[in-house]
Scaffold this motif. Structure first.
Motif, mmCIF file in Angstrom:
data_model
loop_
_atom_site.group_PDB
_atom_site.id
_atom_site.type_symbol
_atom_site.label_atom_id
_atom_site.label_comp_id
_atom_site.label_asym_id
_atom_site.label_seq_id
_atom_site.Cartn_x
_atom_site.Cartn_y
_atom_site.Cartn_z
ATOM 1 N N GLU A 15 0.952 -1.231 -0.585
ATOM 2 C CA GLU A 15 0.025 -0.135 -0.271
ATOM 3 C C GLU A 15 0.565 1.338 -0.161
ATOM 4 O O GLU A 15 1.634 1.692 0.428
ATOM 5 C CB GLU A 15 -0.968 -0.067 0.891
ATOM 6 C CG GLU A 15 -1.969 1.159 1.288
ATOM 7 C CD GLU A 15 -3.372 0.846 2.948
ATOM 8 O OE1 GLU A 15 -3.700 1.668 3.103
ATOM 9 O OE2 GLU A 15 -2.796 -0.358 2.435
ATOM 10 N N LEU A 16 0.393 2.292 -0.580
ATOM 11 C CA LEU A 16 1.411 4.142 -1.145
ATOM 12 C C LEU A 16 0.704 4.358 0.429
ATOM 13 O O LEU A 16 -0.425 4.394 0.898
ATOM 14 C CB LEU A 16 0.750 4.094 -1.743
ATOM 15 C CG LEU A 16 0.873 3.588 -3.957
ATOM 16 C CD1 LEU A 16 0.946 4.577 -4.392
ATOM 17 C CD2 LEU A 16 2.348 2.714 -3.561
ATOM 18 N N GLU A 17 1.798 4.999 1.448
ATOM 19 C CA GLU A 17 1.630 6.000 2.363
ATOM 20 C C GLU A 17 2.020 7.210 2.000
ATOM 21 O O GLU A 17 2.892 7.779 0.775
ATOM 22 C CB GLU A 17 2.977 5.515 3.260
ATOM 23 C CG GLU A 17 2.359 3.590 3.745
ATOM 24 C CD GLU A 17 3.279 3.440 4.525
ATOM 25 O OE1 GLU A 17 5.325 3.878 4.678
ATOM 26 O OE2 GLU A 17 2.942 2.128 4.919
ATOM 27 N N CYS A 37 5.243 4.752 -2.789
ATOM 28 C CA CYS A 37 5.924 3.240 -2.062
ATOM 29 C C CYS A 37 6.584 2.923 -1.286
ATOM 30 O O CYS A 37 7.706 3.328 -2.243
ATOM 31 C CB CYS A 37 5.603 2.500 -3.369
ATOM 32 S SG CYS A 37 6.437 0.757 -2.728
ATOM 33 N N PRO A 38 6.492 1.987 0.623
ATOM 34 C CA PRO A 38 7.346 2.727 0.866
ATOM 35 C C PRO A 38 8.759 1.952 1.288
ATOM 36 O O PRO A 38 9.701 1.872 1.417
ATOM 37 C CB PRO A 38 7.187 2.606 2.451
ATOM 38 C CG PRO A 38 5.661 1.620 1.983
ATOM 39 C CD PRO A 38 5.370 2.412 0.350
ATOM 40 N N LYS A 39 8.358 0.888 -0.245
ATOM 41 C CA LYS A 39 9.330 0.098 -0.443
ATOM 42 C C LYS A 39 10.688 0.141 -1.487
ATOM 43 O O LYS A 39 11.700 0.932 -1.592
ATOM 44 C CB LYS A 39 8.879 -1.051 -0.836
ATOM 45 C CG LYS A 39 9.499 -2.735 -1.125
ATOM 46 C CD LYS A 39 8.850 -3.622 -0.732
ATOM 47 C CE LYS A 39 9.593 -4.974 -0.935
ATOM 48 N NZ LYS A 39 8.858 -6.202 -1.208
ATOM 49 N N CYS A 40 9.851 1.102 -2.728
ATOM 50 C CA CYS A 40 10.280 0.821 -3.982
ATOM 51 C C CYS A 40 10.265 2.677 -4.291
ATOM 52 O O CYS A 40 11.160 3.306 -5.120
ATOM 53 C CB CYS A 40 10.318 -0.109 -4.858
ATOM 54 S SG CYS A 40 8.696 1.273 -5.752
ATOM 55 N N GLY A 41 9.127 3.348 -3.532
ATOM 56 C CA GLY A 41 9.811 4.509 -3.889
ATOM 57 C C GLY A 41 9.266 4.985 -5.181
ATOM 58 O O GLY A 41 8.737 6.179 -4.948
ATOM 59 N N LEU A 42 7.981 4.901 -5.657
ATOM 60 C CA LEU A 42 7.581 5.087 -6.745
ATOM 61 C C LEU A 42 6.402 6.245 -6.331
ATOM 62 O O LEU A 42 5.567 5.660 -4.836
ATOM 63 C CB LEU A 42 6.499 3.962 -7.302
ATOM 64 C CG LEU A 42 5.493 4.116 -8.422
ATOM 65 C CD1 LEU A 42 6.629 4.357 -9.554
ATOM 66 C CD2 LEU A 42 4.902 2.992 -8.607
#
Length: 64
Positions: A15-17, A37-42
């Motif tokens: 989930e985007l934050e 995106c907390p993982k990839c930064g998108l």
């Protein structure tokens, strides 16, 4: 009752934050909160931001 809509990163499936994000254009920058995106930064840029504030900043910088 309203449902909370969430956006999911296509690549990471998380989930985007909301996160403070820096945008740069013609060597100048501004910060705003957007979904990220907390993982990839998108970053997800909603239409109202792209056509509103970002378009205003772009026009002001190009007019200088």
């Amino acid at each position: 009752m309203t449902e909370k809509k969430t956006l999911i990163c296509y690549q990471c499936k998380v989930e985007l934050e909301m996160a403070k994000t820096c945008f740069e254009y013609l060597g100048l920058s501004f910060h705003t909160n957007v979904l990220k995106c907390p993982k990839c930064g998108l970053v997800f840029i909603p239409e109202d931001l792209a056509k509103g504030r970002m378009a205003e900043v772009e026009k002001q910088l190009e007019d200088k």
